[in-house]
Enzyme design. Structure first.
Site: not given
Length: 283
Positions: A25, A76, A113
Site C-alpha cells: 500500500s 470494503k 474512490d
C-alpha cells in the site's frame, strides 16, 4: 462528513490503512506527505494487515486517539455492519474505503474512490463524455460505473469474461441509473474506440489488447499503478492518447480521506502525488 479529531496536548492523532495483503500500500506515503505539508507533526498514519475475520476486533478496540481508517480489499464491504452511518456514495456500490471516527465516537463510512475517479478525470480536462467502455467487472468496475453515472451522458459498454459478471454489471447499471450494455471479453478491442476507456482488470489482463489500440485513441484510465506503465497504457501513450493512471486515482481518493480525517482542506495534491511517484520509483 465532519468530525475529524485534532490533538490535545501530547496526544497523537492516529489513522491507518487496513487490508490483507497490505505491504504494497502507498497510502502511508501519501497521507504522511500530506500531514507534513499541513504541519500536522503529531499525526501518524500506519498500515495493518487485517483480514475480514480480524476486522471487528480491530475496529472495536480503537481508542479516542483514532481519527480514521482507510480500507482496501477485502474489507470494503465487511466493514459496513460495524459502522453507525454510511454515505449515499458508499451505499450506492455497497463499498466503504474510508471510516471517520467522530468526536462523539460514531463511525462514519464513505467511499472516496468514486469522487476520486471523477476528480482524476477532471484534472485532465474531462468533465463529461458521451459514452464509455469499462474493461472488467470486479469491485473497481462498480466504482467506475458509479463515477460514470455522474459524467457519462450515454451508454457504457462493459467487457466481461462471464455471463454472471455481465448480469452483475447490468444490475449495477440499473441501480446507479446508467445504461449498461455488456459484451464478451473477446471483443474488448472494439471498446478501445470509446471516448473514455476505464481498465479495471488485474495486471497483465489487458496486455493482449495492445495491437487493438486505435491510431488516434481518446482517453484511457488504467487503474493500475505498479508496475507502470502497463503495456496497454504504454501503447496508448505512444499513439498520442491521454492516459490517467491508478496513481492519479490513489492520490485523489487519498486527498478526500485526508480532508475528512483532519478537517483541513484543501489537501496538498501535488505534494502527495510527488511522494507517491518517488516511492514507486524506488521500488
Amino acid at each position: 462528513m465532519n468530525g475529524a479529531r485534532r490533538t490535545d496536548g501530547d496526544r497523537r492523532c492516529r489513522a491507518a490503512v487496513l487490508g490483507s495483503p497490505i505491504d504494497h500500500s502507498l497510502s502511508p506515503v501519501l497521507h504522511r506527505a500530506a500531514y507534513e505539508e499541513l504541519g500536522l507533526d503529531d499525526w501518524s498514519y500506519d498500515r495493518f494487515d487485517v483480514d475480514e475475520a480480524a476486522l471487528p476486533e480491530f475496529v472495536g478496540t480503537l481508542g479516542p486517539e483514532w481519527a480514521g481508517l482507510s480500507l482496501t480489499m477485502p474489507l470494503k464491504r465487511a466493514v459496513i455492519p460495524l459502522l453507525d452511518t454510511i454515505s449515499d456514495t458508499a451505499a450506492s456500490v455497497e463499498a466503504v474505503n474510508t471510516v471517520v471516527l467522530t468526536e462523539d465516537g460514531r463511525r462514519a463510512g464513505d467511499n472516496t474512490d468514486i469522487p476520486g475517479i471523477v476528480a482524476a478525470l477532471r484534472e485532465r480536462g474531462i468533465e463529461q463524455v458521451e459514452s464509455a467502455a469499462i474493461l472488467g467487472a470486479g469491485a473497481t468496475a462498480s466504482s467506475a460505473l458509479a463515477a460514470l453515472a455522474r459524467i457519462c451522458t450515454g451508454e457504457v459498454v462493459a467487457y466481461v469474461r462471464s455471463a454472471a459478471r455481465a448480469a452483475e454489471m447490468r444490475q449495477w447499471g440499473e441501480r446507479l441509473g446508467i445504461g449498461v450494455r455488456t459484451a464478451d471479453w473477446a471483443d474488448a478491442g472494439q471498446g478501445l474506440l470509446a471516448p473514455l476507456v476505464i481498465a479495471t482488470t488485474p495486471a497483465g489482463a489487458t496486455d493482449a489488447l495492445g495491437p487493438s489500440v486505435p491510431e488516434r485513441p481518446a482517453t484511457l484510465f488504467d487503474v493500475l499503478y505498479d508496475p507502470w506503465p502497463t503495456e496497454l497504457a504504454a501503447r496508448w501513450s505512444a499513439y498520442g492518447g491521454a492516459v490517467v493512471s491508478g496513481l492519479d486515482l490513489l492520490v485523489h481518493q487519498a486527498v478526500l480521506q485526508v480532508e475528512q480525517m483532519t478537517g483541513l482542506a484543501p489537501a496538498p495534491v501535488h505534494t502527495m502525488r510527488t511522494a507517491g511517484e518517488k516511492s514507486l520509483a524506488a521500488r
